[in-house]
Write an enzyme that holds these catalytic residues in place. Structure first.
Site, PDB file in Angstrom:
ATOM      1  N   SER A  24     -24.658  33.204 -21.052  1.00 33.93           N
ATOM      2  CA  SER A  24     -25.063  34.566 -20.698  1.00 33.93           C
ATOM      3  C   SER A  24     -23.917  35.542 -20.963  1.00 33.93           C
ATOM      4  O   SER A  24     -22.759  35.157 -21.006  1.00 33.93           O
ATOM      5  CB  SER A  24     -25.422  34.613 -19.213  1.00 33.93           C
ATOM      6  OG  SER A  24     -25.625  35.939 -18.792  1.00 33.93           O
ATOM      7  N   SER A  25     -24.281  36.811 -21.130  1.00 34.65           N
ATOM      8  CA  SER A  25     -23.261  37.863 -21.219  1.00 34.65           C
ATOM      9  C   SER A  25     -23.128  38.635 -19.908  1.00 34.65           C
ATOM     10  O   SER A  25     -22.306  39.559 -19.812  1.00 34.65           O
ATOM     11  CB  SER A  25     -23.624  38.857 -22.327  1.00 34.65           C
ATOM     12  OG  SER A  25     -23.671  38.207 -23.565  1.00 34.65           O
ATOM     13  N   THR A  39     -32.119  43.566 -18.788  1.00 32.02           N
ATOM     14  CA  THR A  39     -31.601  42.833 -17.652  1.00 32.02           C
ATOM     15  C   THR A  39     -31.426  43.938 -16.638  1.00 32.02           C
ATOM     16  O   THR A  39     -31.715  45.094 -16.937  1.00 32.02           O
ATOM     17  CB  THR A  39     -30.288  42.135 -18.096  1.00 32.02           C
ATOM     18  OG1 THR A  39     -30.618  41.195 -19.112  1.00 32.02           O
ATOM     19  CG2 THR A  39     -29.543  41.451 -16.984  1.00 32.02           C
ATOM     20  N   GLY A  78     -27.938  44.810 -20.717  1.00 34.65           N
ATOM     21  CA  GLY A  78     -27.628  45.212 -22.089  1.00 34.65           C
ATOM     22  C   GLY A  78     -27.356  44.054 -23.031  1.00 34.65           C
ATOM     23  O   GLY A  78     -26.756  44.264 -24.085  1.00 34.65           O
ATOM     24  N   GLU A  90     -35.547  33.393 -21.436  1.00 39.47           N
ATOM     25  CA  GLU A  90     -34.097  33.143 -21.449  1.00 39.47           C
ATOM     26  C   GLU A  90     -33.694  32.033 -22.411  1.00 39.47           C
ATOM     27  O   GLU A  90     -32.513  31.925 -22.772  1.00 39.47           O
ATOM     28  CB  GLU A  90     -33.643  32.783 -20.029  1.00 39.47           C
ATOM     29  CG  GLU A  90     -32.305  33.362 -19.630  1.00 39.47           C
ATOM     30  CD  GLU A  90     -32.386  34.844 -19.373  1.00 39.47           C
ATOM     31  OE1 GLU A  90     -31.662  35.597 -20.040  1.00 39.47           O
ATOM     32  OE2 GLU A  90     -33.174  35.268 -18.511  1.00 39.47           O
TER      33      GLU A  90
END
Ligand code: GLY
Length: 551
Positions: A433-434, A362, A454, A401
């Site tokens: 998402s993170s 990302t 990451g 994704e």
């Protein structure tokens, strides 16, 4: 003894404005826009499109992202341009007839792609906050794609190791990223030109979102889907809408922490972690001391267990954000921590699986303009080079994704993250998402802009950058460069970067019951800190080609 990590090369300091991104060309273009009178939002649009050319592993127009801003006048916003599941997506689309996850289906090839959000997101940002004409912001990326640019060593290595994937998932159309069969591998300094991508960017420059979601670009995307049995349709493209959401606020040791709400899990998780750690004297314990690592790891274990259970797209189900951020709740979660002893993740909550990790590509950029407007944006294709599918005729990579959904409850995705019903696949839904763009204020004044790629490690990397500055008084560059640790509940292990721990700390943590796993470097934090005299100090991650520029 545990006072500080190895010293880092000092960062850049500037007096007015700064752009920190994952590629020197993108940072240069962002600064050029600022010098021409653009604001931080204009620069963000230009940097986003420049990264789509200069950083094919993660920069994108075929992906999505989250952009957080805090204006000089105190206004703030959170722009969600996350991809969505196509209308034909189903909960079990990655399962075989026995109900088992089909390997690679959600990570490689056409079916792995969600409906891209980037171009619509950039247009929405520009309409709301931009100052310079749209075409002025897209043109530098058109030029970059048409003229081409030289590969860095890291990019040459990344492209070379993905040649088989590019061959497997693409047809016979010319592919800028591909070396001819039998040719030597990509090398640093090789110049790649992107004529198809340049034409796509021209359409975006001239027609805005219609240049991507309609007309020739949409035709190319749908033709590509039909070639590879993907499911994104013209209707999916036309229906895509970015969303303005309300930023989350939390406090940590006198700082106001602004971050991203669901469908990011990152903002909730970051604020939970900070709340859990605020009562702990991490400074007195010492950087990466056994006591500090113990406390931080136990907080991370609890927060990632919550993430797996409760977080998903808030438009498709209730996400209990307020409850998760309730101070009584986070206190109670930490109350089960045992002194000097690791909690076993298997005893804390349900969940199985000990996966390996894959790429974590990302990318993030942080921007502050001369007026004091701040942008923190994380944007993604998910894995490195996304699904590996390049849209024939249009020259850009599609994301993978869909793997950020939970294909099956309890079965880990490529980041080892498990999930459940809250993050199950549904048409039009955004995958969890993170990504954790964050902005810190103190007494209402801008203090820090931070974020990183990451995958699942994004949340803990942003946490560490903040702890390094606030608890350990590190300059921004050292805070970014310092070796990192990561725990995500499952698998039950602490990932350890090289030189992150002293041998005696490793022994002490093992005695407490922790499993330590050495792992090669992760994350590329790009951050800006405002110094007490108002100058800007950069943190550009030395793990990548990241670059801070400004004036
Ligand atoms: N694809 C990585 C993330 O959104 O967390």
């Amino acid at each position: 003894m545990y006072a500080a990590p190895p010293r880092a090369t000092p960062g850049v300091t500037t007096s007015k404005a700064m752009v920190v991104s994952a590629h020197p060309e993108a940072s240069r273009i962002g600064v050029e826009i600022l010098r021409r009178g653009g604001n931080a939002y204009d620069a963000a649009v230009a940097v986003q499109f420049a990264l789509a050319v200069a950083l094919p592993a993660a920069g994108n127009i075929g992906g999505g992202g989250f952009l957080l801003y805090r204006a000089a006048d105190g206004q703030e916003g959170a722009l969600d341009f996350r991809e969505t599941a196509p209308a034909a997506a189903t909960r079990d689309m990655y399962l075989d007839q026995q109900g088992q996850v089909i390997t690679d289906l959600s990570t490689l090839g056409h079916l792995a792609a969600g409906v891209p959000g980037t171009v619509a997101g950039m247009e929405a940002l520009h309409k709301k906050r931009g100052k310079l004409p749209w075409a002025t912001l897209v043109q530098p990326a058109v030029d970059l794609a048409a003229k081409g640019l030289a590969l860095t060593q890291k990019e040459a290595t990344g492209l070379t190791s993905n040649q088989a994937g590019f061959r497997k998932y693409n047809g016979s159309a010319p592919l800028a990223y591909l070396r001819p069969a039998g040719a030597r591998p990509w090398q640093q300094g090789d110049v790649i030109r992107y004529p198809d991508l340049a034409r796509t960017l021209e359409r975006i420059r001239d027609q805005g979102r219609a240049g991507f979601y309609e007309g020739p670009t949409a035709d190319f995307i749908v033709a590509e889907m039909q070639r590879g049995r993907g499911i994104i349709t013209k209707q999916d493209l036309q229906a895509y809408q970015p969303k303005w959401r309300t930023p989350l606020h939390g406090q940590y040791r006198g700082y106001d922490v602004l971050t991203f709400p669901p469908p990011s899990s990152g903002g909730v998780a970051l604020l939970q972690l900070l709340q859990m750690l605020e009562p702990c004297d991490l400074r007195a314990a010492g950087w990466h001391s056994p006591a500090a690592v113990h406390l931080i790891t136990e907080a991370q274990r609890r927060v990632y267990a919550d993430r797996a259970t409760f977080l998903g797209d808030p438009d498709f189900g209730r996400v209990p954000t307020a409850r998760l951020l309730d101070k009584g709740y986070t206190r109670q979660r930490m109350a089960t921590t045992r002194p000097h002893r690791a909690t076993a993740s298997k005893d804390m909550a349900a969940g199985t699986g000990l996966p390996g990790y894959e790429s974590d590509q990302t990318t993030h950029y942080s921007i502050v303009d001369a007026q004091g407007n701040a942008v923190s944006c994380t944007t993604t294709l998910n894995g490195g080079y996304g699904s590996k599918v390049v849209v024939a005729g249009a020259g850009f990579l599609l994301n993978n994704e869909m793997d950020d959904f939970s294909a099956k409850p309890g079965v880990p995705n490529s980041y080892g993250l498990v999930g459940g019903v809250a993050n199950a696949i549904a048409p039009g839904k955004r995958m969890l998402s993170s990504m954790t763009p964050a902005i810190l204020l103190q007494n209402n004044q801008l203090k820090m802009v931070v974020g990183t790629p990451g995958g699942s490690t994004i949340i803990t990397s942003v946490l560490q950058a903040i702890l390094h500055v606030v608890d350990y008084d590190m300059p921004m560059q050292q805070a970014v460069a310092a070796p990192r640790l990561h725990h995500q509940w499952l698998p039950d292990q602490i990932d350890v970067e090289e030189n992150a721990l002293l041998p005696m700390t490793i022994d002490s943590l093992r005695q407490r019951g922790y499993i330590l796993k050495p792992r090669s470097a992760w994350g590329r934090i790009d951050a800006i800190r405002v110094l007490p005299d108002g100058r800007l100090e950069s943190g550009a991650d030395p793990r990548g080609d990241d670059s801070a520029q400004g004036y």
